[in-house]
Design a protein around this motif. Structure first.
Motif, PDB file in Angstrom:
ATOM      1  N   ALA A 137       0.809  -1.216   0.000  1.00 21.78           N
ATOM      2  CA  ALA A 137       0.000   0.000   0.000  1.00 21.78           C
ATOM      3  C   ALA A 137       0.844   1.269   0.000  1.00 21.78           C
ATOM      4  CB  ALA A 137      -0.935   0.006   1.205  1.00 21.78           C
ATOM      5  N   ASP A 138       2.049   1.192   0.577  1.00 15.07           N
ATOM      6  CA  ASP A 138       2.911   2.370   0.647  1.00 15.07           C
ATOM      7  C   ASP A 138       3.952   2.383  -0.465  1.00 15.07           C
ATOM      8  OD1 ASP A 138       4.165   0.183   1.739  1.00 15.07           O
ATOM      9  OD2 ASP A 138       5.106   1.265   3.383  1.00 15.07           O
ATOM     10  N   ASP A 139       3.652   1.691  -1.565  1.00 14.17           N
ATOM     11  CA  ASP A 139       4.503   1.698  -2.757  1.00 14.17           C
ATOM     12  C   ASP A 139       5.895   1.132  -2.486  1.00 14.17           C
ATOM     13  OD1 ASP A 139       2.349   2.838  -3.993  1.00 14.17           O
ATOM     14  OD2 ASP A 139       3.167   4.869  -3.990  1.00 14.17           O
ATOM     15  N   ASP A 140       5.960   0.174  -1.602  1.00 10.55           N
ATOM     16  CA  ASP A 140       7.202  -0.560  -1.378  1.00 10.55           C
ATOM     17  C   ASP A 140       7.078  -1.902  -2.097  1.00 10.55           C
ATOM     18  OD1 ASP A 140       9.722  -1.170  -0.463  1.00 10.55           O
ATOM     19  OD2 ASP A 140       9.263  -0.798   1.653  1.00 10.55           O
ATOM     20  N   LEU A 141       8.193  -2.611  -2.189  1.00 11.97           N
ATOM     21  CA  LEU A 141       8.223  -3.920  -2.843  1.00 11.97           C
ATOM     22  C   LEU A 141       8.667  -4.963  -1.838  1.00 11.97           C
ATOM     23  CD1 LEU A 141       9.951  -2.736  -6.128  1.00 11.97           C
ATOM     24  CD2 LEU A 141       7.558  -3.445  -5.915  1.00 11.97           C
ATOM     25  N   VAL A 142       7.912  -6.061  -1.751  1.00 11.36           N
ATOM     26  CA  VAL A 142       8.211  -7.130  -0.804  1.00 11.36           C
ATOM     27  C   VAL A 142       8.248  -8.462  -1.547  1.00 11.36           C
ATOM     28  CG1 VAL A 142       7.214  -5.930   1.166  1.00 11.36           C
ATOM     29  CG2 VAL A 142       5.768  -7.427  -0.232  1.00 11.36           C
ATOM     30  N   LEU A 143       8.812  -9.459  -0.879  1.00 12.25           N
ATOM     31  CA  LEU A 143       8.888 -10.795  -1.460  1.00 12.25           C
ATOM     32  C   LEU A 143       7.671 -11.597  -1.007  1.00 12.25           C
ATOM     33  CD1 LEU A 143      11.754  -9.823  -2.039  1.00 12.25           C
ATOM     34  CD2 LEU A 143      12.575 -12.116  -1.467  1.00 12.25           C
ATOM     35  N   ARG A 144       6.811 -11.923  -1.980  1.00 15.77           N
ATOM     36  CA  ARG A 144       5.618 -12.705  -1.678  1.00 15.77           C
ATOM     37  C   ARG A 144       5.040 -13.242  -2.979  1.00 15.77           C
ATOM     38  NH1 ARG A 144       3.070 -15.986   1.920  1.00 15.77           N
ATOM     39  NH2 ARG A 144       0.810 -15.777   1.821  1.00 15.77           N
ATOM     40  N   HIS A 145       4.655 -14.507  -3.001  1.00 19.95           N
ATOM     41  CA  HIS A 145       4.065 -15.118  -4.186  1.00 19.95           C
ATOM     42  C   HIS A 145       2.617 -14.704  -4.369  1.00 19.95           C
ATOM     43  CE1 HIS A 145       1.938 -18.362  -6.367  1.00 19.95           C
ATOM     44  NE2 HIS A 145       3.044 -18.422  -7.090  1.00 19.95           N
ATOM     45  N   ASP A 146       1.854 -14.629  -3.282  1.00 19.60           N
ATOM     46  CA  ASP A 146       0.420 -14.378  -3.337  1.00 19.60           C
ATOM     47  C   ASP A 146       0.115 -12.898  -3.111  1.00 19.60           C
ATOM     48  OD1 ASP A 146       0.093 -17.111  -3.671  1.00 19.60           O
ATOM     49  OD2 ASP A 146      -0.151 -17.465  -1.520  1.00 19.60           O
ATOM     50  N   PRO A 147      -1.090 -12.432  -3.496  1.00 22.90           N
ATOM     51  CA  PRO A 147      -1.465 -11.040  -3.239  1.00 22.90           C
ATOM     52  C   PRO A 147      -1.862 -10.785  -1.793  1.00 22.90           C
ATOM     53  CG  PRO A 147      -3.260 -12.176  -4.349  1.00 22.90           C
ATOM     54  CD  PRO A 147      -2.099 -13.135  -4.317  1.00 22.90           C
ATOM     55  N   THR A 148      -1.914 -11.841  -0.993  1.00 25.11           N
ATOM     56  CA  THR A 148      -2.298 -11.717   0.414  1.00 25.11           C
ATOM     57  C   THR A 148      -1.190 -12.241   1.318  1.00 25.11           C
ATOM     58  OG1 THR A 148      -3.339 -13.900   0.362  1.00 25.11           O
ATOM     59  CG2 THR A 148      -4.748 -11.988  -0.095  1.00 25.11           C
ATOM     60  N   THR A 149      -1.228 -11.823   2.571  1.00 23.04           N
ATOM     61  CA  THR A 149      -0.351 -12.398   3.584  1.00 23.04           C
ATOM     62  C   THR A 149      -0.855 -13.792   3.940  1.00 23.04           C
ATOM     63  OG1 THR A 149      -1.652 -11.578   5.442  1.00 23.04           O
ATOM     64  CG2 THR A 149       0.022 -10.092   4.541  1.00 23.04           C
ATOM     65  N   ALA A 150      -0.081 -14.496   4.751  1.00 26.90           N
ATOM     66  CA  ALA A 150      -0.517 -15.821   5.206  1.00 26.90           C
ATOM     67  C   ALA A 150      -1.826 -15.727   5.986  1.00 26.90           C
ATOM     68  CB  ALA A 150       0.568 -16.464   6.066  1.00 26.90           C
ATOM     69  N   GLY A 151      -2.078 -14.574   6.601  1.00 23.38           N
ATOM     70  CA  GLY A 151      -3.309 -14.390   7.360  1.00 23.38           C
ATOM     71  C   GLY A 151      -4.491 -13.940   6.524  1.00 23.38           C
ATOM     72  N   GLY A 152      -4.263 -13.694   5.227  1.00 26.53           N
ATOM     73  CA  GLY A 152      -5.361 -13.346   4.336  1.00 26.53           C
ATOM     74  C   GLY A 152      -5.540 -11.867   4.072  1.00 26.53           C
ATOM     75  N   ASP A 153      -4.678 -11.022   4.638  1.00 28.69           N
ATOM     76  CA  ASP A 153      -4.772  -9.587   4.373  1.00 28.69           C
ATOM     77  C   ASP A 153      -4.149  -9.266   3.019  1.00 28.69           C
ATOM     78  OD1 ASP A 153      -5.913  -8.842   6.910  1.00 28.69           O
ATOM     79  OD2 ASP A 153      -3.944  -9.214   7.798  1.00 28.69           O
ATOM     80  N   PHE A 154      -4.788  -8.381   2.273  1.00 32.57           N
ATOM     81  CA  PHE A 154      -4.272  -8.017   0.966  1.00 32.57           C
ATOM     82  C   PHE A 154      -3.098  -7.050   1.116  1.00 32.57           C
ATOM     83  CE2 PHE A 154      -8.309  -9.752  -0.336  1.00 32.57           C
ATOM     84  CZ  PHE A 154      -7.995 -10.377  -1.531  1.00 32.57           C
ATOM     85  N   LEU A 155      -2.014  -7.364   0.429  1.00 33.32           N
ATOM     86  CA  LEU A 155      -0.823  -6.527   0.517  1.00 33.32           C
ATOM     87  C   LEU A 155      -1.078  -5.129  -0.027  1.00 33.32           C
ATOM     88  CD1 LEU A 155       1.814  -9.189  -0.545  1.00 33.32           C
ATOM     89  CD2 LEU A 155       1.464  -8.231   1.740  1.00 33.32           C
ATOM     90  N   ALA A 156      -2.002  -5.011  -0.972  1.00 33.16           N
ATOM     91  CA  ALA A 156      -2.333  -3.690  -1.511  1.00 33.16           C
ATOM     92  C   ALA A 156      -2.964  -2.790  -0.464  1.00 33.16           C
ATOM     93  CB  ALA A 156      -3.272  -3.830  -2.706  1.00 33.16           C
ATOM     94  N   ASP A 157      -3.401  -3.371   0.665  1.00 37.26           N
ATOM     95  CA  ASP A 157      -4.029  -2.603   1.738  1.00 37.26           C
ATOM     96  C   ASP A 157      -3.103  -2.392   2.930  1.00 37.26           C
ATOM     97  OD1 ASP A 157      -6.363  -2.658   0.211  1.00 37.26           O
ATOM     98  OD2 ASP A 157      -7.102  -4.468   1.221  1.00 37.26           O
ATOM     99  N   LEU A 158      -1.895  -2.957   2.871  1.00 41.61           N
ATOM    100  CA  LEU A 158      -0.982  -2.910   4.010  1.00 41.61           C
ATOM    101  C   LEU A 158       0.308  -2.184   3.653  1.00 41.61           C
ATOM    102  CD1 LEU A 158      -1.029  -6.590   5.353  1.00 41.61           C
ATOM    103  CD2 LEU A 158      -2.141  -4.606   6.399  1.00 41.61           C
ATOM    104  N   PRO A 159       0.862  -1.400   4.584  1.00 39.32           N
ATOM    105  CA  PRO A 159       2.233  -0.917   4.380  1.00 39.32           C
ATOM    106  C   PRO A 159       3.207  -2.077   4.542  1.00 39.32           C
ATOM    107  CG  PRO A 159       1.440  -0.274   6.538  1.00 39.32           C
ATOM    108  CD  PRO A 159       0.272  -0.894   5.829  1.00 39.32           C
ATOM    109  N   ALA A 160       4.367  -1.952   3.951  1.00 39.69           N
ATOM    110  CA  ALA A 160       5.343  -3.043   3.981  1.00 39.69           C
ATOM    111  C   ALA A 160       5.685  -3.452   5.403  1.00 39.69           C
ATOM    112  CB  ALA A 160       6.600  -2.628   3.219  1.00 39.69           C
ATOM    113  N   ALA A 161       5.835  -2.470   6.295  1.00 36.33           N
ATOM    114  CA  ALA A 161       6.237  -2.780   7.674  1.00 36.33           C
ATOM    115  C   ALA A 161       5.206  -3.635   8.393  1.00 36.33           C
ATOM    116  CB  ALA A 161       6.468  -1.487   8.444  1.00 36.33           C
ATOM    117  N   ALA A 162       3.941  -3.489   8.017  1.00 35.40           N
ATOM    118  CA  ALA A 162       2.881  -4.263   8.669  1.00 35.40           C
ATOM    119  C   ALA A 162       2.689  -5.631   8.043  1.00 35.40           C
ATOM    120  CB  ALA A 162       1.567  -3.485   8.622  1.00 35.40           C
ATOM    121  N   SER A 163       3.298  -5.867   6.896  1.00 38.45           N
ATOM    122  CA  SER A 163       3.103  -7.143   6.200  1.00 38.45           C
ATOM    123  C   SER A 163       3.898  -8.273   6.823  1.00 38.45           C
ATOM    124  CB  SER A 163       3.496  -7.000   4.728  1.00 38.45           C
ATOM    125  OG  SER A 163       4.911  -6.892   4.587  1.00 38.45           O
TER     126      SER A 163
END
Length: 251
Positions: free
Chosen positions: A57-83
Protein backbone atom coordinates in the motif's frame (compact mmCIF):
# COMPACT_ATOMS: atom_id res chain seq x y z
CA UNK A 1 22.78 -15.04 -23.54
CA UNK A 2 21.06 -15.21 -20.15
CA UNK A 3 22.38 -18.53 -18.83
CA UNK A 4 26.06 -19.33 -19.27
CA UNK A 5 26.00 -22.89 -17.91
CA UNK A 6 23.08 -24.90 -19.24
CA UNK A 7 20.82 -26.16 -17.99
CA UNK A 8 20.91 -23.64 -15.18
CA UNK A 9 19.33 -24.83 -11.94
CA UNK A 10 17.18 -22.05 -10.46
CA UNK A 11 15.97 -22.39 -6.89
CA UNK A 12 12.20 -21.77 -6.80
CA UNK A 13 11.45 -19.01 -4.26
CA UNK A 14 14.90 -19.72 -2.83
CA UNK A 15 15.56 -23.30 -1.79
CA UNK A 16 12.02 -24.25 -2.84
CA UNK A 17 8.37 -23.44 -2.21
CA UNK A 18 7.26 -23.51 1.42
CA UNK A 19 9.36 -24.14 4.53
CA UNK A 20 12.17 -26.58 3.76
CA UNK A 21 14.94 -28.25 5.72
CA UNK A 22 18.41 -27.05 4.82
CA UNK A 23 20.37 -29.81 3.02
CA UNK A 24 22.87 -31.32 5.45
CA UNK A 25 21.16 -29.65 8.42
CA UNK A 26 17.66 -31.14 8.72
CA UNK A 27 17.08 -29.45 12.07
CA UNK A 28 17.15 -26.05 10.36
CA UNK A 29 14.32 -24.91 8.12
CA UNK A 30 14.11 -21.87 5.88
CA UNK A 31 10.99 -20.11 4.61
CA UNK A 32 10.48 -19.38 0.93
CA UNK A 33 11.34 -15.91 -0.40
CA UNK A 34 13.79 -15.10 2.39
CA UNK A 35 17.52 -14.43 2.45
CA UNK A 36 18.31 -17.69 4.34
CA UNK A 37 16.36 -19.68 1.74
CA UNK A 38 18.15 -17.95 -1.13
CA UNK A 39 21.57 -18.56 0.39
CA UNK A 40 20.68 -22.19 1.13
CA UNK A 41 19.75 -22.67 -2.54
CA UNK A 42 23.11 -21.30 -3.66
CA UNK A 43 24.91 -23.50 -1.13
CA UNK A 44 22.98 -26.52 -2.47
CA UNK A 45 24.23 -25.87 -5.99
CA UNK A 46 21.71 -23.53 -7.64
CA UNK A 47 23.33 -21.22 -10.16
CA UNK A 48 20.34 -18.84 -10.06
CA UNK A 49 17.55 -18.17 -7.57
CA UNK A 50 13.97 -17.12 -8.32
CA UNK A 51 12.17 -14.69 -6.01
CA UNK A 52 8.60 -13.35 -6.10
CA UNK A 53 8.10 -9.59 -5.86
CA UNK A 54 4.90 -7.60 -5.38
CA UNK A 55 3.94 -4.14 -4.11
CA UNK A 56 2.32 -2.87 -0.94
CA UNK A 57 0.00 0.00 0.00
CA UNK A 58 2.91 2.37 0.65
CA UNK A 59 4.50 1.70 -2.76
CA UNK A 60 7.20 -0.56 -1.38
CA UNK A 61 8.22 -3.92 -2.84
CA UNK A 62 8.21 -7.13 -0.80
CA UNK A 63 8.89 -10.79 -1.46
CA UNK A 64 5.62 -12.71 -1.68
CA UNK A 65 4.06 -15.12 -4.19
CA UNK A 66 0.42 -14.38 -3.34
CA UNK A 67 -1.47 -11.04 -3.24
CA UNK A 68 -2.30 -11.72 0.41
CA UNK A 69 -0.35 -12.40 3.58
CA UNK A 70 -0.52 -15.82 5.21
CA UNK A 71 -3.31 -14.39 7.36
CA UNK A 72 -5.36 -13.35 4.34
CA UNK A 73 -4.77 -9.59 4.37
CA UNK A 74 -4.27 -8.02 0.97
CA UNK A 75 -0.82 -6.53 0.52
CA UNK A 76 -2.33 -3.69 -1.51
CA UNK A 77 -4.03 -2.60 1.74
CA UNK A 78 -0.98 -2.91 4.01
CA UNK A 79 2.23 -0.92 4.38
CA UNK A 80 5.34 -3.04 3.98
CA UNK A 81 6.24 -2.78 7.67
CA UNK A 82 2.88 -4.26 8.67
CA UNK A 83 3.10 -7.14 6.20
CA UNK A 84 5.86 -8.96 8.05
CA UNK A 85 7.47 -9.78 4.71
CA UNK A 86 11.04 -9.19 3.53
CA UNK A 87 11.50 -5.94 1.63
CA UNK A 88 13.13 -6.34 -1.76
CA UNK A 89 15.63 -3.57 -1.00
CA UNK A 90 16.77 -5.31 2.17
CA UNK A 91 17.08 -8.68 0.45
CA UNK A 92 19.17 -7.26 -2.38
CA UNK A 93 21.43 -5.46 0.08
CA UNK A 94 22.00 -8.72 1.98
CA UNK A 95 22.83 -10.89 -1.03
CA UNK A 96 26.35 -11.17 -2.42
CA UNK A 97 26.52 -9.68 -5.92
CA UNK A 98 27.43 -13.03 -7.47
CA UNK A 99 23.95 -14.40 -6.67
CA UNK A 100 22.04 -14.31 -9.97
CA UNK A 101 18.33 -13.57 -9.61
CA UNK A 102 15.21 -14.40 -11.58
CA UNK A 103 12.81 -11.71 -10.34
CA UNK A 104 9.29 -13.07 -10.80
CA UNK A 105 7.04 -10.03 -10.67
CA UNK A 106 3.50 -10.45 -9.38
CA UNK A 107 1.43 -7.48 -10.54
CA UNK A 108 -1.72 -6.74 -8.55
CA UNK A 109 -5.29 -5.90 -9.46
CA UNK A 110 -4.77 -2.22 -8.66
CA UNK A 111 -2.07 -1.93 -11.34
CA UNK A 112 -4.97 -1.68 -13.78
CA UNK A 113 -6.25 1.58 -12.30
CA UNK A 114 -3.57 3.26 -10.17
CA UNK A 115 -1.43 6.10 -11.49
CA UNK A 116 1.35 4.79 -13.76
CA UNK A 117 4.01 5.97 -11.30
CA UNK A 118 2.56 3.69 -8.59
CA UNK A 119 2.34 0.52 -10.67
CA UNK A 120 4.57 -2.40 -9.86
CA UNK A 121 6.72 -2.04 -12.97
CA UNK A 122 7.41 1.65 -12.36
CA UNK A 123 8.41 0.97 -8.75
CA UNK A 124 10.63 -1.91 -9.77
CA UNK A 125 12.45 -0.32 -12.71
CA UNK A 126 14.91 1.86 -10.73
CA UNK A 127 15.71 -1.06 -8.42
CA UNK A 128 16.50 -3.29 -11.38
CA UNK A 129 18.57 -0.57 -13.03
CA UNK A 130 20.83 -0.43 -9.98
CA UNK A 131 21.01 -4.19 -9.56
CA UNK A 132 21.82 -4.85 -13.21
CA UNK A 133 25.22 -3.29 -12.59
CA UNK A 134 25.85 -5.69 -9.69
CA UNK A 135 24.48 -9.10 -10.60
CA UNK A 136 22.95 -11.18 -13.44
CA UNK A 137 19.21 -10.58 -13.66
CA UNK A 138 16.19 -12.00 -15.44
CA UNK A 139 12.67 -10.64 -14.95
CA UNK A 140 9.77 -13.02 -15.46
CA UNK A 141 6.04 -12.49 -15.11
CA UNK A 142 2.63 -13.77 -16.14
CA UNK A 143 1.82 -10.16 -17.04
CA UNK A 144 3.06 -9.38 -20.58
CA UNK A 145 2.26 -5.67 -20.20
CA UNK A 146 4.70 -5.37 -17.30
CA UNK A 147 7.37 -7.19 -19.29
CA UNK A 148 6.82 -4.91 -22.29
CA UNK A 149 7.17 -1.87 -20.03
CA UNK A 150 10.43 -3.15 -18.53
CA UNK A 151 11.70 -4.24 -21.96
CA UNK A 152 11.43 -0.63 -23.12
CA UNK A 153 12.63 0.97 -19.86
CA UNK A 154 15.54 -1.39 -19.23
CA UNK A 155 16.71 -2.98 -22.48
CA UNK A 156 19.81 -4.27 -20.67
CA UNK A 157 17.69 -6.56 -18.44
CA UNK A 158 16.26 -9.67 -20.16
CA UNK A 159 12.59 -10.48 -19.63
CA UNK A 160 10.69 -13.75 -19.88
CA UNK A 161 7.02 -14.56 -20.29
CA UNK A 162 5.55 -17.11 -17.88
CA UNK A 163 2.59 -19.24 -18.92
CA UNK A 164 0.10 -21.02 -16.71
CA UNK A 165 -0.58 -24.72 -16.24
CA UNK A 166 -1.03 -26.57 -19.54
CA UNK A 167 -0.85 -23.34 -21.53
CA UNK A 168 -0.27 -24.52 -25.12
CA UNK A 169 3.39 -24.33 -26.01
CA UNK A 170 2.46 -23.57 -29.61
CA UNK A 171 0.95 -20.29 -28.36
CA UNK A 172 3.63 -19.47 -25.81
CA UNK A 173 6.64 -19.57 -28.12
CA UNK A 174 5.26 -17.22 -30.81
CA UNK A 175 3.79 -14.91 -28.15
CA UNK A 176 7.11 -14.43 -26.34
CA UNK A 177 9.03 -14.09 -29.59
CA UNK A 178 6.51 -11.70 -31.12
CA UNK A 179 6.62 -9.45 -28.07
CA UNK A 180 10.39 -9.19 -28.31
CA UNK A 181 11.11 -10.99 -25.05
CA UNK A 182 14.28 -12.99 -24.43
CA UNK A 183 12.86 -15.96 -22.51
CA UNK A 184 9.82 -18.15 -22.03
CA UNK A 185 8.99 -20.03 -18.83
CA UNK A 186 6.71 -23.03 -19.21
CA UNK A 187 5.24 -25.26 -16.52
CA UNK A 188 6.08 -28.93 -16.87
CA UNK A 189 2.42 -29.57 -17.67
CA UNK A 190 2.86 -27.61 -20.91
CA UNK A 191 5.95 -29.45 -22.11
CA UNK A 192 4.65 -32.94 -22.86
CA UNK A 193 7.04 -34.82 -20.58
CA UNK A 194 4.94 -35.16 -17.41
CA UNK A 195 1.65 -34.78 -19.30
CA UNK A 196 1.91 -36.27 -22.81
CA UNK A 197 -0.07 -34.36 -25.43
CA UNK A 198 -0.65 -35.82 -28.87
CA UNK A 199 -1.01 -32.30 -30.29
CA UNK A 200 2.52 -31.37 -29.22
CA UNK A 201 5.57 -31.89 -31.39
CA UNK A 202 8.57 -33.54 -29.66
CA UNK A 203 9.99 -31.31 -26.96
CA UNK A 204 13.37 -31.19 -28.70
CA UNK A 205 11.70 -29.72 -31.78
CA UNK A 206 9.76 -27.15 -29.76
CA UNK A 207 12.86 -26.01 -27.88
CA UNK A 208 14.78 -25.81 -31.15
CA UNK A 209 12.10 -23.56 -32.66
CA UNK A 210 12.17 -21.36 -29.55
CA UNK A 211 15.96 -21.08 -29.81
CA UNK A 212 15.73 -20.15 -33.47
CA UNK A 213 13.24 -17.44 -32.45
CA UNK A 214 15.83 -16.02 -30.05
CA UNK A 215 14.28 -17.35 -26.86
CA UNK A 216 15.82 -19.17 -23.94
CA UNK A 217 13.43 -21.71 -22.43
CA UNK A 218 12.82 -22.34 -18.74
CA UNK A 219 11.01 -25.40 -17.41
CA UNK A 220 9.00 -24.55 -14.32
CA UNK A 221 9.04 -27.08 -11.45
CA UNK A 222 10.36 -30.31 -12.99
CA UNK A 223 11.11 -33.12 -10.54
CA UNK A 224 14.61 -34.49 -10.09
CA UNK A 225 13.81 -37.73 -11.89
CA UNK A 226 12.54 -35.85 -14.94
CA UNK A 227 15.31 -33.25 -15.05
CA UNK A 228 17.63 -35.26 -17.35
CA UNK A 229 14.85 -35.47 -19.97
CA UNK A 230 14.48 -31.71 -19.99
CA UNK A 231 18.23 -31.28 -20.22
CA UNK A 232 18.42 -33.70 -23.15
CA UNK A 233 15.73 -31.69 -24.94
CA UNK A 234 17.88 -28.56 -24.73
CA UNK A 235 16.00 -26.70 -21.97
CA UNK A 236 18.13 -23.74 -20.88
CA UNK A 237 17.07 -23.56 -17.22
CA UNK A 238 14.88 -25.29 -14.66
CA UNK A 239 13.09 -23.57 -11.78
CA UNK A 240 12.99 -26.29 -9.15
CA UNK A 241 11.77 -27.08 -5.64
CA UNK A 242 14.44 -29.76 -5.06
CA UNK A 243 17.74 -28.03 -5.73
CA UNK A 244 20.10 -30.76 -4.41
CA UNK A 245 18.06 -33.51 -6.09
CA UNK A 246 18.06 -31.83 -9.50
CA UNK A 247 21.74 -30.91 -9.23
CA UNK A 248 22.56 -34.55 -8.46
CA UNK A 249 20.32 -35.85 -11.25
CA UNK A 250 22.03 -33.65 -13.80
CA UNK A 251 25.38 -34.88 -12.58
Amino acid sequence: MIFEDRPAVIGHRGLGAGDLAVPGDPATTVAENTVPSILAAVEAGASWVEIDVTRTADDDLVLRHDPTTAGGDFLADLPAAASGLPRLADVLAALPPEVALDVDVKTILEDAVDAPSRRTGALLAPVLRREAARRPLLVTSFDPSLLAYLRDELPEVPVGLLTWLRFPLWHGVPAAAGLGFQALGLHTASLGVDHPDSRLRPLEHCVDVAHKAGLEVLAWCPSADRAPEYAAAGIDAMVVNDVPGVVAALG
